[in-house]
Write a protein that holds these residues in place. Structure first.
Motif, PDB file in Angstrom:
ATOM      1  N   ILE A  32       0.846  -1.194   0.000  1.00  0.00           N
ATOM      2  CA  ILE A  32       0.000   0.000   0.000  1.00  0.00           C
ATOM      3  C   ILE A  32       0.880   1.242   0.000  1.00  0.00           C
ATOM      4  O   ILE A  32       1.802   1.359   0.819  1.00  0.00           O
ATOM      5  CB  ILE A  32      -0.899  -0.012   1.264  1.00  0.00           C
ATOM      6  CG1 ILE A  32      -1.844  -1.221   1.188  1.00  0.00           C
ATOM      7  CG2 ILE A  32      -1.694   1.275   1.412  1.00  0.00           C
ATOM      8  CD1 ILE A  32      -2.306  -1.695   2.527  1.00  0.00           C
ATOM      9  N   LYS A  33       0.577   2.147  -0.910  1.00  0.00           N
ATOM     10  CA  LYS A  33       1.342   3.406  -0.981  1.00  0.00           C
ATOM     11  C   LYS A  33       0.961   4.283   0.195  1.00  0.00           C
ATOM     12  O   LYS A  33      -0.224   4.357   0.539  1.00  0.00           O
ATOM     13  CB  LYS A  33       0.949   4.179  -2.249  1.00  0.00           C
ATOM     14  CG  LYS A  33       1.681   3.787  -3.482  1.00  0.00           C
ATOM     15  CD  LYS A  33       1.322   4.747  -4.614  1.00  0.00           C
ATOM     16  CE  LYS A  33       1.684   4.113  -5.941  1.00  0.00           C
ATOM     17  NZ  LYS A  33       1.023   4.724  -7.070  1.00  0.00           N
ATOM     18  N   ILE A  34       1.945   4.953   0.763  1.00  0.00           N
ATOM     19  CA  ILE A  34       1.602   5.862   1.874  1.00  0.00           C
ATOM     20  C   ILE A  34       2.083   7.261   1.550  1.00  0.00           C
ATOM     21  O   ILE A  34       2.951   7.452   0.698  1.00  0.00           O
ATOM     22  CB  ILE A  34       2.217   5.393   3.212  1.00  0.00           C
ATOM     23  CG1 ILE A  34       3.743   5.233   3.089  1.00  0.00           C
ATOM     24  CG2 ILE A  34       1.570   4.115   3.684  1.00  0.00           C
ATOM     25  CD1 ILE A  34       4.438   5.139   4.406  1.00  0.00           C
ATOM     26  N   GLU A  70      10.746   3.940   6.311  1.00  0.00           N
ATOM     27  CA  GLU A  70      11.719   4.524   5.377  1.00  0.00           C
ATOM     28  C   GLU A  70      11.466   4.077   3.942  1.00  0.00           C
ATOM     29  O   GLU A  70      11.876   4.742   2.992  1.00  0.00           O
ATOM     30  CB  GLU A  70      13.148   4.125   5.768  1.00  0.00           C
ATOM     31  CG  GLU A  70      13.675   4.766   7.047  1.00  0.00           C
ATOM     32  CD  GLU A  70      13.193   4.079   8.323  1.00  0.00           C
ATOM     33  OE1 GLU A  70      12.342   3.166   8.251  1.00  0.00           O
ATOM     34  OE2 GLU A  70      13.656   4.482   9.409  1.00  0.00           O
ATOM     35  N   LYS A  71      10.813   2.952   3.741  1.00  0.00           N
ATOM     36  CA  LYS A  71      10.602   2.423   2.378  1.00  0.00           C
ATOM     37  C   LYS A  71       9.433   3.099   1.657  1.00  0.00           C
ATOM     38  O   LYS A  71       9.243   2.912   0.449  1.00  0.00           O
ATOM     39  CB  LYS A  71      10.356   0.901   2.424  1.00  0.00           C
ATOM     40  CG  LYS A  71      11.551   0.116   2.906  1.00  0.00           C
ATOM     41  CD  LYS A  71      12.635   0.054   1.832  1.00  0.00           C
ATOM     42  CE  LYS A  71      13.854  -0.699   2.293  1.00  0.00           C
ATOM     43  NZ  LYS A  71      14.986  -0.579   1.394  1.00  0.00           N
ATOM     44  N   GLY A  72       8.572   3.793   2.411  1.00  0.00           N
ATOM     45  CA  GLY A  72       7.484   4.542   1.759  1.00  0.00           C
ATOM     46  C   GLY A  72       6.268   3.711   1.380  1.00  0.00           C
ATOM     47  O   GLY A  72       5.430   4.161   0.605  1.00  0.00           O
ATOM     48  N   PHE A  73       6.169   2.513   1.898  1.00  0.00           N
ATOM     49  CA  PHE A  73       4.954   1.723   1.668  1.00  0.00           C
ATOM     50  C   PHE A  73       4.679   0.825   2.870  1.00  0.00           C
ATOM     51  O   PHE A  73       5.578   0.532   3.655  1.00  0.00           O
ATOM     52  CB  PHE A  73       5.058   0.870   0.395  1.00  0.00           C
ATOM     53  CG  PHE A  73       6.211  -0.108   0.389  1.00  0.00           C
ATOM     54  CD1 PHE A  73       6.100  -1.360   0.993  1.00  0.00           C
ATOM     55  CD2 PHE A  73       7.427   0.223  -0.224  1.00  0.00           C
ATOM     56  CE1 PHE A  73       7.166  -2.254   0.987  1.00  0.00           C
ATOM     57  CE2 PHE A  73       8.498  -0.667  -0.225  1.00  0.00           C
ATOM     58  CZ  PHE A  73       8.363  -1.906   0.381  1.00  0.00           C
ATOM     59  N   ILE A  74       3.406   0.442   2.964  1.00  0.00           N
ATOM     60  CA  ILE A  74       3.020  -0.540   3.984  1.00  0.00           C
ATOM     61  C   ILE A  74       2.906  -1.888   3.290  1.00  0.00           C
ATOM     62  O   ILE A  74       2.245  -2.008   2.252  1.00  0.00           O
ATOM     63  CB  ILE A  74       1.676  -0.139   4.642  1.00  0.00           C
ATOM     64  CG1 ILE A  74       1.943   0.953   5.693  1.00  0.00           C
ATOM     65  CG2 ILE A  74       0.978  -1.346   5.260  1.00  0.00           C
ATOM     66  CD1 ILE A  74       0.736   1.380   6.490  1.00  0.00           C
ATOM     67  N   LEU A  75       3.571  -2.874   3.859  1.00  0.00           N
ATOM     68  CA  LEU A  75       3.494  -4.239   3.328  1.00  0.00           C
ATOM     69  C   LEU A  75       2.784  -5.103   4.371  1.00  0.00           C
ATOM     70  O   LEU A  75       3.100  -5.020   5.567  1.00  0.00           O
ATOM     71  CB  LEU A  75       4.900  -4.774   3.070  1.00  0.00           C
ATOM     72  CG  LEU A  75       5.004  -6.143   2.421  1.00  0.00           C
ATOM     73  CD1 LEU A  75       4.446  -6.117   0.993  1.00  0.00           C
ATOM     74  CD2 LEU A  75       6.468  -6.613   2.382  1.00  0.00           C
ATOM     75  N   VAL A  76       1.820  -5.889   3.885  1.00  0.00           N
ATOM     76  CA  VAL A  76       1.057  -6.754   4.774  1.00  0.00           C
ATOM     77  C   VAL A  76       1.176  -8.180   4.258  1.00  0.00           C
ATOM     78  O   VAL A  76       1.239  -8.391   3.046  1.00  0.00           O
ATOM     79  CB  VAL A  76      -0.431  -6.294   4.740  1.00  0.00           C
ATOM     80  CG1 VAL A  76      -1.355  -7.368   5.253  1.00  0.00           C
ATOM     81  CG2 VAL A  76      -0.612  -5.013   5.525  1.00  0.00           C
TER      82      VAL A  76
END
Ligand SMILES: Cc1cc2nc3c(=O)[nH]c(=O)nc-3n(C[C@H](O)[C@H](O)[C@H](O)COP(=O)(O)OP(=O)(O)OC[C@H]3O[C@@H](n4cnc5c(N)ncnc54)[C@H](O)[C@@H]3O)c2cc1C
Length: 232
Positions: A32-34, A70-76
């Motif tokens: 997911i982009k944040i 720091e990576k700029g996305f949420i990973l689930v």
């Protein structure tokens, strides 16, 4: 979770799904982009809802964040098991650019200090991946990761590569409860109360891991557990 327990900044908002992958069988990852306003401490989780979807039954799920801010996305990471719920059916068939709503972050599975040895264990690998990503660079303390699975190891290749590149990180891939229990006894004997023990998974396993550590003399305050309530 009671509101009075919540500390820190709670954000809510809708965020765009970037991609959904199905690396193996019923295992899925959702990226997911944040935007810049959303942050979290590795180990925390978010409450997910799907405002544009019609969901039967419980309208929300909690998912640990497997990535670092720091990576700029949420990973689930998740599994559907044999019978997929209405919520996961809706989530995992989303197209890129559809939106999920998030509220959070919440959680208590956080790295406690910068020096104590780290022992991580669990079948709930998602928050453990985030903790590992947080500490993988510049670590000068021992890190033991006891990763249990009865079959597929989600993020397994990536975690193996991290461990290969850092002699302070030891990965122990366990294929049975018995094997895991023996390894946990071993690390408890090796590190005692000098280490913090971070654990993540379903209620029954978390209870038995905590009991096992305490029988080995590990103090309660050295055992930090994230219980995946509601997970099968
Ligand atoms: C802190 C935290 C972090 C989590 N992180 C993850 C994660 O990273 N990945 C992941 O896959 N899952 C995670 N979970 C669990 C997740 O929120 C879902 O509950 C789980 O994935 C099952 O969802 P489902 O839609 O497949 O099954 P469901 O249809 O929700 O049902 C699963 C089972 O749980 C029971 N159940 C349903 N609702 C509840 C409830 N409110 N409390 C207790 N039991 C209930 C049902 O009877 C059924 O047996 C986390 C949970 C918590 C609390």
């Amino acid at each position: 979770m009671k509101l009075k327990d919540i500390k820190g900044v709670i954000n809510r908002g809708e965020f765009i799904v970037e991609s959904i992958e199905n690396p193996h069988d019923d295992y899925y990852t959702v990226k997911i982009k944040i935007d810049a306003g959303l942050t979290w401490v590795p180990g925390e989780h978010e409450i997910f809802t799907l405002p544009s979807k019609k969901i039967e039954g419980r309208k929300y799920r909690l998912f640990s964040i497997a990535s670092i801010p720091e990576k700029g996305f949420i990973l689930v990471g998740t599994r559907t098991r044999k019978e997929i719920s209405s919520f996961k059916q809706a989530l995992l068939t989303m197209k890129p650019n559809e939106k999920v709503a998030l509220r959070g972050p919440f959680g208590w599975l956080k790295i406690q200090d910068e020096t104590s040895p780290i022992v991580m264990s669990g079948v709930g690998i998602t928050p453990i991946r985030a903790l590992l990503k947080q500490v993988e660079i510049n670590t000068n303390r021992p890190i033991e990761l006891v990763y249990s699975s009865s079959g597929y190891y989600l993020f397994g290749e990536e975690i193996e590569a991290i461990a290969m590149n850092n002699p302070m990180i030891q990965l122990h891939k366990m294929a049975s409860r018995k094997e895991t229990a023996v390894k946990l006894d071993g690390v408890a004997e090796q590190y005692g109360n000098a280490a913090y023990y971070y654990n993540s998974g379903v209620t029954a396993i978390m209870r038995s891991v905590k009991k096992q550590y305490m029988e080995k003399g590990i103090k309660k305050n050295r055992i930090i557990s994230d219980i995946f309530l509601g997970a099968k």
